[in-house]
Design a protein around this motif. Structure first.
Motif, PDB file in Angstrom:
ATOM      1  N   GLY A 103       7.743   2.743 -52.591  1.00  0.00           N
ATOM      2  CA  GLY A 103       6.682   1.812 -52.945  1.00  0.00           C
ATOM      3  C   GLY A 103       6.410   1.838 -54.420  1.00  0.00           C
ATOM      4  N   GLU A 113       1.913  -3.604 -53.752  1.00  0.00           N
ATOM      5  CA  GLU A 113       1.363  -3.721 -52.405  1.00  0.00           C
ATOM      6  C   GLU A 113       0.838  -5.144 -52.146  1.00  0.00           C
ATOM      7  N   TRP A 152       8.629  -0.538 -48.091  1.00  0.00           N
ATOM      8  CA  TRP A 152       7.215  -0.899 -47.989  1.00  0.00           C
ATOM      9  C   TRP A 152       6.709  -0.897 -46.553  1.00  0.00           C
ATOM     10  N   VAL A 155       3.125  -0.260 -45.796  1.00  0.00           N
ATOM     11  CA  VAL A 155       2.188  -1.372 -45.991  1.00  0.00           C
ATOM     12  C   VAL A 155       2.277  -2.362 -44.819  1.00  0.00           C
TER      13      VAL A 155
END
Ligand code: ZN
Length: 174
Positions: A103, A113, A152, A155
């Motif tokens: 990330g 994000e 990611w 997320v």
């Protein structure tokens, strides 16, 4: 390589029209290389591709990418080299420092994000992966990794899913 292996290989290929890379729509290693099981063993997709299209890999040699995309299995982006060539490549590209696709703490990441959340929204609306990629100035591979839950995923909450359609310029809802 028997026909069955070739068929399975072709099933995982996702041609990316801008770069010409054949992105791997199957399992990826921690460093981002495509992987596939062959006779009960995990093999690298780019090595399988080389063998299918060019024949055996000479002993003591390695298959290298000319496109710097470990997830690519396009035989035209693969060349034979020595282990030393490969280490030189990794050093030059700094891939040895940033192998993880975590990330924002990965200094190579351009996505953030909030961008990732917007990417998921755009994809949900049916916008093509290549269009999303050009909007955020990243590769289609990077966007595809987000949507597939490879990067990611802390997320998105997604995990290692395949895109339903192997054409990255189309968007078939999962
Ligand atoms: Zn490539």
């Amino acid at each position: 390589m028997d026909d069955n292996v070739v068929k399975r290989f072709e099933n995982f290929i996702m041609p990316e029209p801008m770069s010409g890379c054949w992105l791997w729509n199957g399992a990826l290693s921690g460093a981002g290389y495509g992987q596939m099981g062959v006779n009960g063993k995990i093999e690298y997709a780019h090595r399988i591709s080389y063998i299918i299209h060019n024949g055996e890999i000479p002993s003591g040699m390695v298959v290298r990418h000319t496109c710097d995309n470990p997830a690519c299995a396009n035989p035209h982006h693969l060349i034979i080299g020595t282990m030393k060539d490969n280490c030189d490549d990794m050093f030059r590209r700094g891939r040895n420092r940033h192998v993880a696709l975590k990330g924002e703490d990965n200094r190579a990441a351009i996505l953030t994000e909030s961008k990732v959340k917007r990417i998921m929204k755009m994809y949900g609306k049916g916008i093509m992966i290549v269009s999303i990629a050009s909007k955020y100035g990243v590769t289609a591979s990077a966007v595809s990794n987000v949507i597939r839950g490879i990067s990611w995923n802390h997320v998105t909450g997604l995990k290692n899913r395949r895109l339903k359609n192997n054409r990255i310029y189309q968007n078939i809802q999962a």
